[in-house]
Design a protein around this motif. Structure first.
Motif, PDB file in Angstrom:
ATOM      1  N   TRP A   4     -21.377  27.045 -70.254  1.00 51.85           N
ATOM      2  CA  TRP A   4     -21.382  27.525 -68.869  1.00 51.85           C
ATOM      3  C   TRP A   4     -19.956  27.901 -68.521  1.00 51.85           C
ATOM      4  O   TRP A   4     -19.029  27.656 -69.307  1.00 51.85           O
ATOM      5  CB  TRP A   4     -21.946  26.467 -67.912  1.00 51.85           C
ATOM      6  CG  TRP A   4     -21.248  25.128 -67.944  1.00 51.85           C
ATOM      7  CD1 TRP A   4     -21.380  24.144 -68.883  1.00 51.85           C
ATOM      8  CD2 TRP A   4     -20.315  24.626 -66.982  1.00 51.85           C
ATOM      9  NE1 TRP A   4     -20.578  23.072 -68.574  1.00 51.85           N
ATOM     10  CE2 TRP A   4     -19.927  23.330 -67.411  1.00 51.85           C
ATOM     11  CE3 TRP A   4     -19.772  25.133 -65.800  1.00 51.85           C
ATOM     12  CZ2 TRP A   4     -19.011  22.548 -66.702  1.00 51.85           C
ATOM     13  CZ3 TRP A   4     -18.869  24.357 -65.093  1.00 51.85           C
ATOM     14  CH2 TRP A   4     -18.506  23.078 -65.546  1.00 51.85           C
TER      15      TRP A   4
ATOM     16  N   GLU B 213     -25.481  31.409 -62.373  1.00 48.13           N
ATOM     17  CA  GLU B 213     -25.606  32.210 -63.584  1.00 48.13           C
ATOM     18  C   GLU B 213     -27.054  32.666 -63.779  1.00 48.13           C
ATOM     19  O   GLU B 213     -27.324  33.819 -64.155  1.00 48.13           O
ATOM     20  CB  GLU B 213     -25.126  31.410 -64.800  1.00 48.13           C
ATOM     21  CG  GLU B 213     -23.620  31.125 -64.789  1.00 48.13           C
ATOM     22  CD  GLU B 213     -23.157  30.361 -66.023  1.00 48.13           C
ATOM     23  OE1 GLU B 213     -23.933  30.259 -66.995  1.00 48.13           O
ATOM     24  OE2 GLU B 213     -22.009  29.858 -66.019  1.00 48.13           O
TER      25      GLU B 213
ATOM     26  N   CYS C 290     -28.657  36.643 -63.155  1.00 44.06           N
ATOM     27  CA  CYS C 290     -29.442  37.315 -64.198  1.00 44.06           C
ATOM     28  C   CYS C 290     -30.783  37.778 -63.649  1.00 44.06           C
ATOM     29  O   CYS C 290     -31.228  38.892 -63.931  1.00 44.06           O
ATOM     30  CB  CYS C 290     -29.646  36.375 -65.379  1.00 44.06           C
ATOM     31  SG  CYS C 290     -30.626  37.071 -66.724  1.00 44.06           S
TER      32      CYS C 290
ATOM     33  N   SER D  15     -26.326  39.870 -66.099  1.00 44.65           N
ATOM     34  CA  SER D  15     -25.436  38.887 -66.719  1.00 44.65           C
ATOM     35  C   SER D  15     -25.234  39.239 -68.186  1.00 44.65           C
ATOM     36  O   SER D  15     -26.074  39.898 -68.806  1.00 44.65           O
ATOM     37  CB  SER D  15     -26.018  37.471 -66.616  1.00 44.65           C
ATOM     38  OG  SER D  15     -26.137  37.056 -65.279  1.00 44.65           O
TER      39      SER D  15
ATOM     40  N   ALA E  10     -22.505  34.497 -68.543  1.00 40.76           N
ATOM     41  CA  ALA E  10     -23.385  33.339 -68.422  1.00 40.76           C
ATOM     42  C   ALA E  10     -23.511  32.690 -69.792  1.00 40.76           C
ATOM     43  O   ALA E  10     -23.279  33.328 -70.820  1.00 40.76           O
ATOM     44  CB  ALA E  10     -24.757  33.748 -67.885  1.00 40.76           C
TER      45      ALA E  10
ATOM     46  N   ALA F 189     -27.602  28.330 -68.952  1.00 39.20           N
ATOM     47  CA  ALA F 189     -28.434  29.248 -68.181  1.00 39.20           C
ATOM     48  C   ALA F 189     -29.601  29.747 -69.027  1.00 39.20           C
ATOM     49  O   ALA F 189     -30.737  29.848 -68.540  1.00 39.20           O
ATOM     50  CB  ALA F 189     -27.598  30.417 -67.673  1.00 39.20           C
TER      51      ALA F 189
END
Length: 525
Positions: free
Chosen positions: A144, A192, A196, A201, A357, A361
């Motif tokens: 992350w 994140e 997306c 992302s 990301a 995630a």
């Protein structure tokens, strides 16, 4: 063939406890380097406890070529060959494993010793952007992204003549993960994920294994090895992109099958020579259309197809695939071109508020979509039918493939267990191994669980059985009242036979509601 102890793989010797392995687990199975050479060693002073069961499985392994039960956690192929050949890695990691032998095992712990063994071309630039890395198969992969800036490098506990960090940000952030609650940066992973889902992302997935299968018998080998129908793919060469954590296992499995079947083809490993980034989200097409010299429309570039094209002047292989359930493409890039292509992607995506990301995630996004993870949702003792992956098997064709007879038999007899998705309304963290009850009777346990930020629910997947030994069909699932037990507390759970997120698969096809982009634009201004 008999089990043989290989001390060079066992790590450091402790005066009282004998040889210790790098992850404090035994080494078992056929050695990758020598056919017929089996390992049964490195029990880390737990031989009295593990010897009986492991001995039985090893005997089955030697006779039948595979164990009867899931032994992947003990399989020597869980380690990449570059690590088992590296005495520095073996020594440092086995020291740490011994020191942490009796430590509480937290869900998101990471090793601090013997890091940076395998890094990709994006490592430095992502470090500068606050990447908190995970270690998998020796690779440093993004976990992350810390919003407070760069995270300092590892200090190996101040051992091996390395000075200890005075401000050890990575260790500090890791310490905050030592909880069975949601971590303090839960909101960072949420951002994140939702970026997306609503925008775009970038995921660095370079730790994937990247193999080429070529030669006169490549098509025959592919027909036998893969459950999917590869006859739709023209040519006699195949590019295989394989999850990094299982790359060594896959490599050795494929090599073994090629040898046993006598296929005249070559398997070549390009994992270290290529990078891979995945650009995902509703705005991914707009970003990539600026830098790729090919038409990205649904008609010209359908889902699950690939093209070799140019990205910002660099040749790449673009694949329209997704492991997060969104419109998106993977770019497989030669090593020297990785940074220029990444920089072009980030520049083109700036006006769309593109972000980096990580895999935390991906874990959330993939479980929300219902995509399977190896050795969580999928293990060696699961079948594609039980895992809800019958669509990946060419059973409607007459083409033989490895395991076909077993699948046909199981399909005819009916499934005695199957994977089911569960959601709970309470915001309670679960991590896997939580018990599943149907009408008050235990029927299984969760294999994997994570929070789905888009549907705003805790999600879990697990295999369930019929306590009476009967078939587990859709009616069995729909007619039961399910609960999940976490740390002695029982929660009502809703079962799903399909993913609760986008069950029609519209988003991977680029089909979004008419006002979706306008809503996203309003929310980001």
């Amino acid at each position: 063939m008999i089990p043989i102890i290989r001390r060079d793989l066992l790590g450091s010797r402790n005066t009282h406890n004998g040889y210790l392995t790098a992850d404090h687990k035994p080494l078992m199975g056929e050695a990758p380097e020598v056919r017929g050479f089996f390992l049964g060693c490195g029990f880390n002073s737990a031989g009295m406890m593990l010897g009986g069961g492991c001995g039985r499985e090893l005997a089955h392994w030697i006779i039948h070529g595979r164990p009867e039960k899931d032994m992947y956690g003990y399989d020597i192929r869980r380690f990449h060959h570059s690590l088992t050949d590296n005495n520095k890695w073996v020594r440092e990691r086995s020291h740490e494993s011994y020191a942490k032998n009796y430590s509480v095992v937290f869900p998101f712990d990471e090793p601090l010793a013997s890091r940076n063994m395998r890094t990709d071309p994006f490592h430095k630039v992502l470090t500068e952007q606050g990447c908190v890395f995970q270690e998998r198969h020796g690779w440093e992969r993004p976990g992350w992204f810390n919003q407070d800036g760069a995270v300092l490098d590892y200090d190996w506990y101040g051992a091996y003549d390395i000075s200890k960090n005075q401000n050890y940000k990575y260790n500090e952030l890791l310490g905050k993960e030592y909880t069975f609650d949601y971590p303090p940066h839960h909101h960072v992973i949420k951002n994140e994920c939702l970026t997306c889902r609503h925008g775009v992302s970038v995921f660095n997935m370079s730790y994937f294994g990247k193999f080429y299968l070529t030669g006169p018998d490549a098509k025959k080998a592919a027909d036998w090895l893969f459950t999917a129908d590869v006859n739709k793919i023209p040519g006699d060469a195949y590019y295989l992109a394989i999850g990094g954590g299982v790359a060594e296992h896959n490599w050795n499995h494929i090599k073994t099958v090629l040898q046993d079947k006598g296929f005249n083809c070559l398997l070549t490993d390009y994992s270290e020579d290529m990078g891979m980034i995945s650009i995902q989200g509703p705005k991914s097409r707009e970003v990539l259309q600026e830098i790729l010299d090919t038409d990205l429309s649904n008609e010209a570039f359908p889902f699950s197809t690939h093209k070799v094209c140019n990205a910002a002047g660099h040749k790449v292989r673009a694949m329209r695939l997704s492991f997060v359930g969104e419109l998106g493409w993977e770019l497989h890039i030669p090593k020297d071109s990785c940074l220029p292509v990444y920089q072009a992607v980030m520049a083109a995506g700036a006006k769309h508020r593109i972000i980096n990301a990580g895999y935390r995630a991906i874990d959330s996004l993939s479980i929300e979509k219902g995509y399977r993870h190896w050795h969580a949702d999928l293990r060696p003792d699961d079948t594609p039918l039980e895992a809800g992956l019958a669509f990946t098997c060419k059973l409607k064709s007459t083409i033989p493939f490895l395991g076909r007879a077993s699948l046909e038999k199981q399909k005819a007899e009916g499934l005695r267990r199957r994977i089911v998705c569960f959601t709970i309304d309470e915001k309670v963290p679960m991590f896997g191994l939580e018990a599943i009850f149907r009408n008050g009777v235990p029927v299984g346990h969760l294999r994997r669980s994570d929070y789905g930020f888009f549907i705003d629910k805790q999600i879990g997947y697990g295999y369930i059985r019929n306590p009476d030994g009967g078939v587990v069909n859709a009616d069995f699932v729909k007619s039961g009242k399910f609960t999940l037990e976490r740390m002695g507390v029982v929660y009502e759970a809703k079962p799903h036979l399909k993913s609760p997120f986008d069950p029609s698969n519209n988003r991977v096809k680029g089909i979004y509601p008419d006002n979706y982009h306008n809503v996203y634009k309003a929310n980001t201004q």
